[in-house]
Design a protein around this motif. Sequence first.
Motif, PDB file in Angstrom:
ATOM      1  N   ASP A 151       0.783   4.448  -1.187  1.00  0.00           N
ATOM      2  CA  ASP A 151       0.302   5.782  -0.832  1.00  0.00           C
ATOM      3  C   ASP A 151      -0.021   5.900   0.653  1.00  0.00           C
ATOM      4  OD1 ASP A 151       0.577   6.699  -3.457  1.00  0.00           O
ATOM      5  OD2 ASP A 151      -1.446   6.054  -3.998  1.00  0.00           O
ATOM      6  N   GLY A 152      -0.735   4.932   1.198  1.00  0.00           N
ATOM      7  CA  GLY A 152      -1.090   4.978   2.618  1.00  0.00           C
ATOM      8  C   GLY A 152       0.125   4.862   3.519  1.00  0.00           C
ATOM      9  N   LYS A 170       5.075  10.439   6.430  1.00  0.00           N
ATOM     10  CA  LYS A 170       5.389  11.794   5.964  1.00  0.00           C
ATOM     11  C   LYS A 170       6.015  12.668   7.053  1.00  0.00           C
ATOM     12  CE  LYS A 170       1.942  14.234   4.397  1.00  0.00           C
ATOM     13  NZ  LYS A 170       0.960  14.961   3.562  1.00  0.00           N
ATOM     14  N   GLU A 171       5.480  12.660   8.250  1.00  0.00           N
ATOM     15  CA  GLU A 171       6.016  13.530   9.308  1.00  0.00           C
ATOM     16  C   GLU A 171       7.338  13.029   9.879  1.00  0.00           C
ATOM     17  OE1 GLU A 171       4.076  12.879  13.450  1.00  0.00           O
ATOM     18  OE2 GLU A 171       2.493  12.524  11.972  1.00  0.00           O
ATOM     19  N   LEU A 184       3.314   5.617   2.797  1.00  0.00           N
ATOM     20  CA  LEU A 184       4.126   6.830   2.713  1.00  0.00           C
ATOM     21  C   LEU A 184       3.448   8.003   3.411  1.00  0.00           C
ATOM     22  CD1 LEU A 184       5.476   6.550  -0.937  1.00  0.00           C
ATOM     23  CD2 LEU A 184       6.757   6.241   1.189  1.00  0.00           C
ATOM     24  N   GLU A 185       2.122   8.062   3.368  1.00  0.00           N
ATOM     25  CA  GLU A 185       1.395   9.126   4.067  1.00  0.00           C
ATOM     26  C   GLU A 185       1.629   9.039   5.575  1.00  0.00           C
ATOM     27  OE1 GLU A 185      -0.715  12.490   4.627  1.00  0.00           O
ATOM     28  OE2 GLU A 185      -0.184  11.670   2.671  1.00  0.00           O
ATOM     29  N   ARG A 186       1.629   7.828   6.121  1.00  0.00           N
ATOM     30  CA  ARG A 186       1.869   7.652   7.560  1.00  0.00           C
ATOM     31  C   ARG A 186       3.290   8.045   7.945  1.00  0.00           C
ATOM     32  NH1 ARG A 186      -0.262   2.936  10.898  1.00  0.00           N
ATOM     33  NH2 ARG A 186       0.482   4.443  12.399  1.00  0.00           N
ATOM     34  N   TRP A 202       9.760  11.638   7.810  1.00  0.00           N
ATOM     35  CA  TRP A 202      10.711  11.540   6.703  1.00  0.00           C
ATOM     36  C   TRP A 202      11.933  12.403   6.991  1.00  0.00           C
ATOM     37  CZ3 TRP A 202       9.516   7.887   3.351  1.00  0.00           C
ATOM     38  CH2 TRP A 202      10.310   7.735   2.223  1.00  0.00           C
ATOM     39  N   GLU A 239       0.844  -1.196   0.000  1.00  0.00           N
ATOM     40  CA  GLU A 239       0.000   0.000   0.000  1.00  0.00           C
ATOM     41  C   GLU A 239       0.879   1.246   0.000  1.00  0.00           C
ATOM     42  OE1 GLU A 239      -3.457   2.149   2.626  1.00  0.00           O
ATOM     43  OE2 GLU A 239      -2.628   0.275   3.374  1.00  0.00           O
TER      44      GLU A 239
END
Length: 89
Positions: free
Chosen positions: A53-54, A60-61, A56-58, A63, A51
């Motif tokens: 997109d999901g 994001k903060e 990488l979204e989790r 990175w 998954e």
Amino acid sequence: MPPQRRDRHRDPVLNVRPEATLKAQATQALSERDREMQGFVVACLNALVAEPDGFLERLKEHWPAEKPRGRPRKSASPPADGDKTDNAP
């Protein structure tokens, strides 16, 4: 017959150098949960593939800031043959 390639490992290496403090904290957090770093990295790669997109979204903060790769540029070029800086003959 051509010489065989001397690769002893089937899978390529993934090199990362996290800060020592971060690595120690992550190792401790994993060991407290009966897990280890190598398995964690593989689990993250599996989650990314499953998954993207999901996952990488989790992250994001969390990175990291991008760092320059490769060798640093030379700040000054070496003197040319006729440009000696010392007074030696």
